[in-house]
Design a protein around this motif. Structure first.
Motif, PDB file in Angstrom:
ATOM      1  N   THR A  57      43.084  27.886  36.375  1.00 20.70           N
ATOM      2  CA  THR A  57      42.704  27.256  36.154  1.00 20.70           C
ATOM      3  C   THR A  57      40.572  27.374  36.551  1.00 20.70           C
ATOM      4  O   THR A  57      40.635  28.380  36.865  1.00 20.70           O
ATOM      5  CB  THR A  57      42.928  26.336  37.755  1.00 20.70           C
ATOM      6  N   GLU A  58      40.132  26.044  36.698  1.00 18.92           N
ATOM      7  CA  GLU A  58      38.681  26.315  36.653  1.00 18.92           C
ATOM      8  C   GLU A  58      38.087  26.525  37.545  1.00 18.92           C
ATOM      9  O   GLU A  58      37.509  27.482  38.340  1.00 18.92           O
ATOM     10  CB  GLU A  58      38.675  24.564  36.213  1.00 18.92           C
ATOM     11  N   VAL A  63      35.071  30.641  41.173  1.00 18.18           N
ATOM     12  CA  VAL A  63      35.513  31.066  42.829  1.00 18.18           C
ATOM     13  C   VAL A  63      35.117  32.853  42.258  1.00 18.18           C
ATOM     14  O   VAL A  63      34.706  33.433  42.806  1.00 18.18           O
ATOM     15  CB  VAL A  63      36.375  31.073  43.472  1.00 18.18           C
ATOM     16  N   VAL A  64      36.398  33.727  40.869  1.00 17.00           N
ATOM     17  CA  VAL A  64      35.868  34.647  40.778  1.00 17.00           C
ATOM     18  C   VAL A  64      35.114  34.803  40.216  1.00 17.00           C
ATOM     19  O   VAL A  64      34.441  35.928  40.962  1.00 17.00           O
ATOM     20  CB  VAL A  64      37.468  34.919  40.140  1.00 17.00           C
ATOM     21  N   LEU A  65      33.896  33.991  39.479  1.00 20.74           N
ATOM     22  CA  LEU A  65      32.911  33.935  38.926  1.00 20.74           C
ATOM     23  C   LEU A  65      31.531  34.291  40.075  1.00 20.74           C
ATOM     24  O   LEU A  65      31.247  35.367  40.245  1.00 20.74           O
ATOM     25  CB  LEU A  65      32.480  33.171  37.651  1.00 20.74           C
ATOM     26  N   GLU A 158      34.983  23.838  45.700  1.00 26.03           N
ATOM     27  CA  GLU A 158      35.682  22.729  45.575  1.00 26.03           C
ATOM     28  C   GLU A 158      37.283  23.020  44.985  1.00 26.03           C
ATOM     29  O   GLU A 158      37.026  23.854  43.822  1.00 26.03           O
ATOM     30  CB  GLU A 158      35.282  21.754  45.115  1.00 26.03           C
ATOM     31  N   ILE A 159      38.302  23.034  45.607  1.00 24.18           N
ATOM     32  CA  ILE A 159      39.580  23.900  45.375  1.00 24.18           C
ATOM     33  C   ILE A 159      40.498  22.316  44.893  1.00 24.18           C
ATOM     34  O   ILE A 159      40.349  21.273  45.759  1.00 24.18           O
ATOM     35  CB  ILE A 159      39.494  24.344  45.817  1.00 24.18           C
ATOM     36  N   PRO A 160      41.360  22.834  44.434  1.00 28.52           N
ATOM     37  CA  PRO A 160      42.749  21.931  44.531  1.00 28.52           C
ATOM     38  C   PRO A 160      42.121  20.512  45.371  1.00 28.52           C
ATOM     39  O   PRO A 160      42.929  21.104  46.328  1.00 28.52           O
ATOM     40  CB  PRO A 160      43.892  22.120  44.151  1.00 28.52           C
ATOM     41  N   GLY A 161      41.906  19.219  45.127  1.00 28.89           N
ATOM     42  CA  GLY A 161      42.837  18.487  46.454  1.00 28.89           C
ATOM     43  C   GLY A 161      40.877  17.046  46.320  1.00 28.89           C
ATOM     44  O   GLY A 161      40.859  16.220  46.946  1.00 28.89           O
ATOM     45  N   ALA A 162      40.515  18.262  45.629  1.00 27.77           N
ATOM     46  CA  ALA A 162      38.977  17.709  46.381  1.00 27.77           C
ATOM     47  C   ALA A 162      39.150  16.923  44.411  1.00 27.77           C
ATOM     48  O   ALA A 162      39.562  17.209  44.051  1.00 27.77           O
ATOM     49  CB  ALA A 162      37.661  18.536  45.282  1.00 27.77           C
ATOM     50  N   ALA A 163      37.723  15.688  44.852  1.00 27.08           N
ATOM     51  CA  ALA A 163      37.684  14.831  43.209  1.00 27.08           C
ATOM     52  C   ALA A 163      37.971  15.996  42.090  1.00 27.08           C
ATOM     53  O   ALA A 163      37.688  14.918  41.123  1.00 27.08           O
ATOM     54  CB  ALA A 163      36.635  13.968  43.998  1.00 27.08           C
ATOM     55  N   SER A 164      36.423  16.216  42.199  1.00 30.76           N
ATOM     56  CA  SER A 164      35.307  16.882  41.279  1.00 30.76           C
ATOM     57  C   SER A 164      36.258  17.976  40.678  1.00 30.76           C
ATOM     58  O   SER A 164      35.280  19.261  40.097  1.00 30.76           O
ATOM     59  CB  SER A 164      34.074  17.353  41.324  1.00 30.76           C
ATOM     60  N   GLY A 165      36.846  18.865  41.231  1.00 32.38           N
ATOM     61  CA  GLY A 165      37.140  20.389  41.536  1.00 32.38           C
ATOM     62  C   GLY A 165      36.130  20.707  41.899  1.00 32.38           C
ATOM     63  O   GLY A 165      36.092  21.268  42.782  1.00 32.38           O
ATOM     64  N   CYS A 166      35.639  21.765  40.796  1.00 36.71           N
ATOM     65  CA  CYS A 166      34.964  23.316  41.704  1.00 36.71           C
ATOM     66  C   CYS A 166      33.076  22.694  40.961  1.00 36.71           C
ATOM     67  O   CYS A 166      32.932  22.079  40.330  1.00 36.71           O
ATOM     68  CB  CYS A 166      35.180  24.402  41.131  1.00 36.71           C
TER      69      CYS A 166
END
Length: 166
Positions: A57-58, A63-65, A158-166
């Motif tokens: 997932t994006e 986050v890993v990067l 930002e992670i799932p549940g946020a409007a814009s993703g990450c």
């Protein structure tokens, strides 16, 4: 012996976080070596997947990067021979659900520029790490280490549940 491979399903869509993992956290010291940075990055990837931010997932990849860049900087620019770096990863829910990564090293005289003041280094082979972090993270910054010399560089994605993703 038989195995039911069909029962092992993986999803590439974010899943909801179980109640007992609403605010999960992970923290560990690592050797200030490329091997330590690589292990830190891999453990961040595993923890995120366990916490409902699946591989592929994006948000997971971002986050890993970010973790990879911050740990690489800790061993390259924050290295004090014989001293480890510390990584912490936690999920916060303010102002929106986000993964917060903090990497602490013991070299206080080499600090990053302030957020928003980074410039791409042109054609150089290096120097793009914090530019990537700034592009991927919702917020990032640094502060002096609380006890002893050094600094902590942090980023929130930002992670799932946020409007814009990450």
């Amino acid at each position: 012996m038989t195995s039911d491979i069909g029962s092992l399903t993986r999803t590439t869509q974010p899943t909801s976080t179980p109640a007992h993992l609403k605010h999960p956290s992970f923290a560990m010291r690592f050797t200030s070596t490329p091997r330590g940075a690589r292990l830190a990055r891999r453990l961040v990837a595993v923890r995120l997947d366990e916490w409902g931010v699946p591989y592929g997932t994006e948000p997971h990849e971002a986050v890993v990067l970010i973790a990879a860049e911050l740990t690489a900087n800790a061993i390259r620019h924050g290295l004090v021979p014989g001293r480890d770096f510390h990584l912490s990863l936690r999920v916060t829910d303010r102002p929106r659900p986000a993964a917060r990564i903090e990497v602490t090293d013991t070299r206080g005289e080499r600090v990053p520029p302030l957020p928003g003041r980074l410039r791409a280094p042109g054609v150089a082979d290096d120097g793009r790490g914090l530019v990537l972090v700034e592009g991927l993270a919702a917020r990032w910054g640094w502060y002096p280490r609380a006890k002893g010399p050094g600094k902590t560089v942090w980023a929130e994605c930002e992670i799932p549940g946020a409007a814009s993703g990450c």
